[in-house]
Design a protein around this motif. Structure first.
Motif, short mmCIF file in Angstrom:
data_model
loop_
_atom_site.label_atom_id
_atom_site.label_comp_id
_atom_site.label_asym_id
_atom_site.label_seq_id
_atom_site.Cartn_x
_atom_site.Cartn_y
_atom_site.Cartn_z
N ALA A 170 40.05 42.59 55.26
CA ALA A 170 41.29 42.85 54.13
C ALA A 170 40.54 43.94 53.07
CB ALA A 170 41.46 41.56 53.34
N HIS A 171 39.12 43.55 52.83
CA HIS A 171 38.29 44.75 52.21
C HIS A 171 38.10 45.83 52.67
CE1 HIS A 171 35.05 45.88 49.73
NE2 HIS A 171 34.42 46.07 50.60
N THR A 172 37.65 46.05 54.04
CA THR A 172 37.51 47.01 54.43
C THR A 172 38.80 47.99 54.78
OG1 THR A 172 35.88 46.32 56.06
CG2 THR A 172 36.77 48.18 56.69
N LEU A 173 39.83 47.32 55.04
CA LEU A 173 41.19 48.11 55.02
C LEU A 173 41.86 48.25 53.89
CD1 LEU A 173 42.19 45.99 58.48
CD2 LEU A 173 41.59 48.38 58.35
N LYS A 174 41.48 47.76 53.06
CA LYS A 174 42.09 47.83 51.46
C LYS A 174 43.51 47.02 51.55
CE LYS A 174 39.27 52.02 50.26
NZ LYS A 174 38.16 51.54 50.69
N VAL A 175 43.52 45.89 52.32
CA VAL A 175 44.67 45.10 52.10
C VAL A 175 44.62 44.14 51.14
CG1 VAL A 175 46.00 43.60 53.51
CG2 VAL A 175 45.24 45.65 54.31
N ALA A 176 45.51 43.72 50.14
CA ALA A 176 45.26 42.76 49.26
C ALA A 176 45.53 41.41 50.00
CB ALA A 176 46.44 42.96 48.11
N GLU A 177 44.68 40.60 49.60
CA GLU A 177 44.48 39.27 50.03
C GLU A 177 45.88 38.39 49.50
OE1 GLU A 177 40.19 37.84 51.02
OE2 GLU A 177 40.78 37.64 49.13
N LYS A 178 46.64 37.85 50.23
CA LYS A 178 47.72 37.04 49.83
C LYS A 178 47.44 35.48 49.38
CE LYS A 178 51.05 40.01 52.34
NZ LYS A 178 52.10 39.61 53.59
N GLU A 179 47.39 35.41 48.10
CA GLU A 179 47.20 34.18 47.54
C GLU A 179 48.11 33.14 47.92
OE1 GLU A 179 46.39 34.70 43.42
OE2 GLU A 179 44.68 36.13 43.87
N TRP A 180 47.75 31.87 47.96
CA TRP A 180 48.68 30.74 48.10
C TRP A 180 49.24 30.50 46.59
CZ3 TRP A 180 47.09 25.22 46.75
CH2 TRP A 180 48.29 24.55 47.30
N LYS A 181 50.62 30.39 46.62
CA LYS A 181 51.35 30.20 45.33
C LYS A 181 51.60 28.63 45.25
CE LYS A 181 52.43 34.86 44.54
NZ LYS A 181 51.05 35.06 44.77
N GLY A 182 51.39 27.62 46.03
CA GLY A 182 51.58 26.42 45.83
C GLY A 182 53.35 26.29 46.26
N LEU A 183 53.62 25.14 45.51
CA LEU A 183 55.16 24.90 45.58
C LEU A 183 55.97 25.66 44.58
CD1 LEU A 183 54.97 21.07 46.12
CD2 LEU A 183 55.40 22.57 47.72
N GLN A 184 56.92 26.28 45.11
CA GLN A 184 57.78 27.00 44.12
C GLN A 184 58.91 26.33 43.46
OE1 GLN A 184 56.80 30.33 43.68
NE2 GLN A 184 55.00 30.00 44.65
#
Length: 184
Positions: A170-184
């Motif tokens: 993700a860092h090398t490809l400059k892709v933002a990590e998708k954070e877990w947001k829990g229950l919506q």
């Protein structure tokens, strides 16, 4: 000497261990080293993807060879005193060194992240989850028959390696990590 691909000896639902013992194909030992084999194939796929994306990781081939060694231990008859290549503490230390090197360039982890964002990231997570399954099977095998504890340690560290590698991609490809947001 060439190996014959089909032997017909497994047609009855049993397979042979290195050392001669024949056990059912559903035996925990077979599940354990079969899952290590599956992991090895997934790593090969990840390595090919990495190379095609310009993110080659030479260490992956070394890990594949180490997994063949680990698989040979699991595929050996435990009642025999056989000499097979084994995993050693130095292999665990090498994984830790690789993880530490990746961590030096990564932002600190503050949230759980979803295994997605790019094919390389997702593939590294697939390796991680297959590795965790292999680890669980080896732990179960250890509980029933015993095995070298370094195998469990290696698989545990290897799954950490693949998690960290996913973040490195993700860092090398400059892709933002998708954070877990829990229950919506």
């Amino acid at each position: 000497m060439a190996f014959k691909i089909y032997t017909k000896t497994g047609d009855s639902g049993k397979t042979g261990l290195f050392g001669g013992a024949r056990i059912p194909k559903h035996h925990l030992r077979i599940e354990a080293y079969g899952t290590v084999d599956e992991l090895n194939a997934q790593i090969g796929y990840l390595s090919d993807l990495s190379e095609n994306q310009g993110c080659s990781i030479p260490h992956l081939e070394l890990i594949q060879n180490e997994l063949f060694n680990l698989g040979s231990v699991l595929a050996s008859d435990p009642s025999k005193d056989l000499v097979v290549p084994n995993i050693e503490e130095k292999h665990v230390k090498k994984l830790e060194s690789e993880i530490d090197a990746y961590d030096e360039v990564l932002a600190p982890l503050k949230n759980f992240i979803l295994p997605s964002g790019h094919v390389l990231i997702s593939s590294a997570h697939i390796c991680r989850t297959v590795c965790r399954r292999a680890e669980r099977l080896v732990v179960a095998l250890n509980d029933t028959e015993g095995c070298d504890p370094i195998i469990v340690m290696y698989l545990n560290r290897l799954s950490d390696y693949f998690f960290t590698l996913s973040r490195f991609y993700a860092h090398t490809l400059k892709v933002a990590e998708k954070e877990w947001k829990g229950l919506q």
